[in-house]
Design an enzyme around this catalytic site. Structure first.
Site, PDB file in Angstrom:
ATOM      1  N   SER A  73     -19.320  45.464   7.566  1.00 56.98           N
ATOM      2  CA  SER A  73     -18.345  45.265   6.493  1.00 56.98           C
ATOM      3  C   SER A  73     -17.955  43.798   6.401  1.00 56.98           C
ATOM      4  O   SER A  73     -18.400  42.953   7.177  1.00 56.98           O
ATOM      5  CB  SER A  73     -17.086  46.114   6.749  1.00 56.98           C
ATOM      6  OG  SER A  73     -16.368  45.600   7.856  1.00 56.98           O
ATOM      7  N   SER A  75     -14.808  42.543   6.691  1.00 60.06           N
ATOM      8  CA  SER A  75     -13.453  42.312   7.203  1.00 60.06           C
ATOM      9  C   SER A  75     -13.320  41.060   8.057  1.00 60.06           C
ATOM     10  O   SER A  75     -12.217  40.570   8.260  1.00 60.06           O
ATOM     11  CB  SER A  75     -12.980  43.535   8.004  1.00 60.06           C
ATOM     12  OG  SER A  75     -13.681  43.642   9.223  1.00 60.06           O
ATOM     13  N   LYS A 130     -12.806  42.683  15.528  1.00 65.30           N
ATOM     14  CA  LYS A 130     -11.680  41.923  14.990  1.00 65.30           C
ATOM     15  C   LYS A 130     -11.442  40.710  15.867  1.00 65.30           C
ATOM     16  O   LYS A 130     -12.145  40.483  16.850  1.00 65.30           O
ATOM     17  CB  LYS A 130     -10.398  42.781  14.950  1.00 65.30           C
ATOM     18  CG  LYS A 130     -10.511  44.074  14.163  1.00 65.30           C
ATOM     19  CD  LYS A 130     -10.755  43.850  12.683  1.00 65.30           C
ATOM     20  CE  LYS A 130     -10.954  45.175  11.952  1.00 65.30           C
ATOM     21  NZ  LYS A 130     -11.349  44.980  10.535  1.00 65.30           N
ATOM     22  N   SER A 222      -9.045  43.808   5.451  1.00 68.45           N
ATOM     23  CA  SER A 222      -9.295  44.233   6.820  1.00 68.45           C
ATOM     24  C   SER A 222      -8.362  45.370   7.209  1.00 68.45           C
ATOM     25  O   SER A 222      -7.145  45.276   7.037  1.00 68.45           O
ATOM     26  CB  SER A 222      -9.093  43.051   7.789  1.00 68.45           C
ATOM     27  OG  SER A 222      -9.173  43.482   9.131  1.00 68.45           O
TER      28      SER A 222
END
Length: 263
Positions: A73, A75, A130, A222
């Site tokens: 993705s 994010s 992250k 995100s």
């Protein structure tokens, strides 16, 4: 106590145990196999057991050393792009037991600014990536109006640097502005949208022992600790180190430039 989830690692672990049993059985029963039918059964058992060294090696490397991941993705844009394949060091934060994920040997802990991979708080069968914003003892506050992160009473500095001109195929027309940021020892770029504003359930909290607060660099696109809350240390897989491959069929040459990009 964490819920048990069937995933690739569990099947690999069980397959390793099964082939180990077959390998041991073939070794100990070999001298007793005089009859033809027993010899045939033993040869089949030995054939299954022959996969044990390979599976054991794969399980050991995957569980204790490193594992490749593909970024699914946007994010973590622009630090990571959709199509990046990253190398994750699983020794950075401790050696963990396969399947059960209990720490066997501590080798370190996530630091602010690290890019780390962890099993999703919402669905542990899914891996998420992250950036570490808060570590145990930190007071994290996120202001939804100004989109400012406050760490222990001080704002994390963001310096505007114009509009982002990179890949926008997944989030077209959003007017992303790029900002130079420093989180811990890491200097990186954070993207903020001029048109997207969201509310989050977790915007003011103190990080307890054994937990971490993570956010994506593409802040407004995100799903992170602002949404699902804190990340337990037991969920952490490892530290992302660099991009070892990138695959975008629409831009092969750009993909080559991504190889070796350190995080």
């Amino acid at each position: 106590m964490h819920d048990f989830h069937w995933d690739y690692e569990v099947f690999l672990f069980l397959a390793t145990l099964l082939t180990l049993g077959a390998w041991l059985l073939a070794k100990f029963k070999k001298h007793r196999s005089k009859q033809a039918n027993k010899a045939t059964w033993l040869s089949r058992t030995a054939a299954v057991g022959s996969f044990f060294p390979i599976l054991f090696l794969v399980l050991s490397v995957r569980s204790f050393a490193f594992e490749p991941f593909r970024i699914p993705s946007s994010s973590m844009m622009p630090t990571l792009l959709t199509g990046d394949f990253i190398y994750v060091d699983k020794t950075a934060y401790g050696l963990k037991m396969p399947v059960f994920h209990n720490t066997l040997i501590e080798t370190g802990h996530p630091q602010r600014g690290d890019v780390f991979v962890f099993r999703s708080v919402e669905d542990p069968a899914v891996d998420v990536i992250k950036r570490v914003i808060g570590v145990p003892g930190d007071h994290i506050r996120y202001d939804e109006r100004s989109k400012q992160v406050w760490l222990n009473g001080a704002p994390l500095a963001l310096q505007g640097d114009g509009f982002y001109q990179g890949f926008l195929d997944e989030i077209p027309g959003t007017g992303l502005r790029q900002n130079q940021a420093t989180t811990g020892a890491a200097s990186h770029v954070v993207l903020l949208s001029d048109v997207v504003r969201r509310s989050y359930p977790h915007t003011d909290l103190v990080v307890p022992e054994g937990h971490y607060f993570g956010m994506g660099d593409n802040r407004d696109f995100s799903v992170d600790s602002r949404v699902f809350g804190l990340i337990p240390e037991q969920n952490i897989v490892g530290k992302a180190q660099f991009v070892w491959m990138h695959w975008r069929p629409d831009d092969f040459w750009q993909g080559l430039k991504r190889i070796g990009h350190r995080l």
